[in-house]
Design a protein around this motif. Structure first.
Motif, PDB file in Angstrom:
ATOM      1  N   PHE A 264       0.457  -1.332   0.359  1.00 15.37           N
ATOM      2  CA  PHE A 264      -0.061   0.427  -0.018  1.00 15.37           C
ATOM      3  C   PHE A 264       1.174   1.338  -0.011  1.00 15.37           C
ATOM      4  CE2 PHE A 264      -2.041  -3.259   2.249  1.00 15.37           C
ATOM      5  CZ  PHE A 264      -3.370  -3.378   1.995  1.00 15.37           C
ATOM      6  N   GLN A 265       0.543   2.293  -0.944  1.00 19.16           N
ATOM      7  CA  GLN A 265       0.963   3.439  -1.020  1.00 19.16           C
ATOM      8  C   GLN A 265       0.143   4.070  -0.462  1.00 19.16           C
ATOM      9  OE1 GLN A 265       2.148   4.266  -5.298  1.00 19.16           O
ATOM     10  NE2 GLN A 265       3.950   3.514  -5.006  1.00 19.16           N
ATOM     11  N   VAL A 266       0.778   4.539   1.347  1.00 21.93           N
ATOM     12  CA  VAL A 266       0.033   5.951   1.864  1.00 21.93           C
ATOM     13  C   VAL A 266       0.766   7.152   2.411  1.00 21.93           C
ATOM     14  CG1 VAL A 266      -0.987   5.330   4.310  1.00 21.93           C
ATOM     15  CG2 VAL A 266      -0.527   3.257   3.553  1.00 21.93           C
ATOM     16  N   ILE A 267      -1.107   7.644   1.844  1.00 24.56           N
ATOM     17  CA  ILE A 267      -0.240   9.078   1.104  1.00 24.56           C
ATOM     18  C   ILE A 267      -0.230   9.374   2.620  1.00 24.56           C
ATOM     19  CG2 ILE A 267      -1.824  11.325   0.737  1.00 24.56           C
ATOM     20  CD1 ILE A 267      -4.066   9.934  -0.361  1.00 24.56           C
ATOM     21  N   LYS A 268       0.830  10.833   2.450  1.00 24.42           N
ATOM     22  CA  LYS A 268       1.992  11.514   3.017  1.00 24.42           C
ATOM     23  C   LYS A 268       0.742  11.888   4.419  1.00 24.42           C
ATOM     24  CE  LYS A 268       6.254  12.299   3.626  1.00 24.42           C
ATOM     25  NZ  LYS A 268       6.412  11.444   4.685  1.00 24.42           N
TER      26      LYS A 268
END
Length: 115
Positions: free
Chosen positions: A8-12
């Motif tokens: 998962f590329q979790v939003i900053k």
């Protein structure tokens, strides 16, 4: 054994929200034949996202596939996607057949979630 992973590329800035979604849900995994172990992993931070992975160990690929078709799977994923978007794009699935395992005797007893 079989290892199932989702990246998962979790939003900053939304890392705590993402972690809360995972740590507060009922996974139902303990009810599923062939389930061995689950880990939620936090990886490196990038400019626009933080990398996470869910890592599940199964006795076999067939056990994992049965899980994905089960009522327990549907219950664990009920409501997914109903909260605000937390990651860039859909998760990326990767499945691996285990070729070799090397473990310290008694290592499972040494692992704690706080570590």
């Amino acid at each position: 054994m079989f290892v199932a992973m989702n990246r998962f590329q979790v939003i900053k800035g939304l890392e705590a929200d993402f972690e809360t979604v995972w740590t507060s849900r009922e996974s139902h995994l303990h009810k599923v034949p062939g389930f061995v172990e689950f880990h939620l992993l936090r990886g490196p931070a990038r400019e626009d996202h933080s990398l996470y992975a869910s890592h599940t160990i199964w006795q076999s690929r067939a056990d994992f596939e049965a899980w994905t078709k089960s009522e327990a799977f549907r219950m664990a994923h009920r409501g997914a996607g109903q909260s605000k978007p937390l990651y860039l794009g859909p998760p990326s699935f990767e499945g691996f057949d285990v070729i070799q395992t090397v473990a310290l005797p008694g290592a499972a007893a040494m692992i704690s979630p706080e570590a």
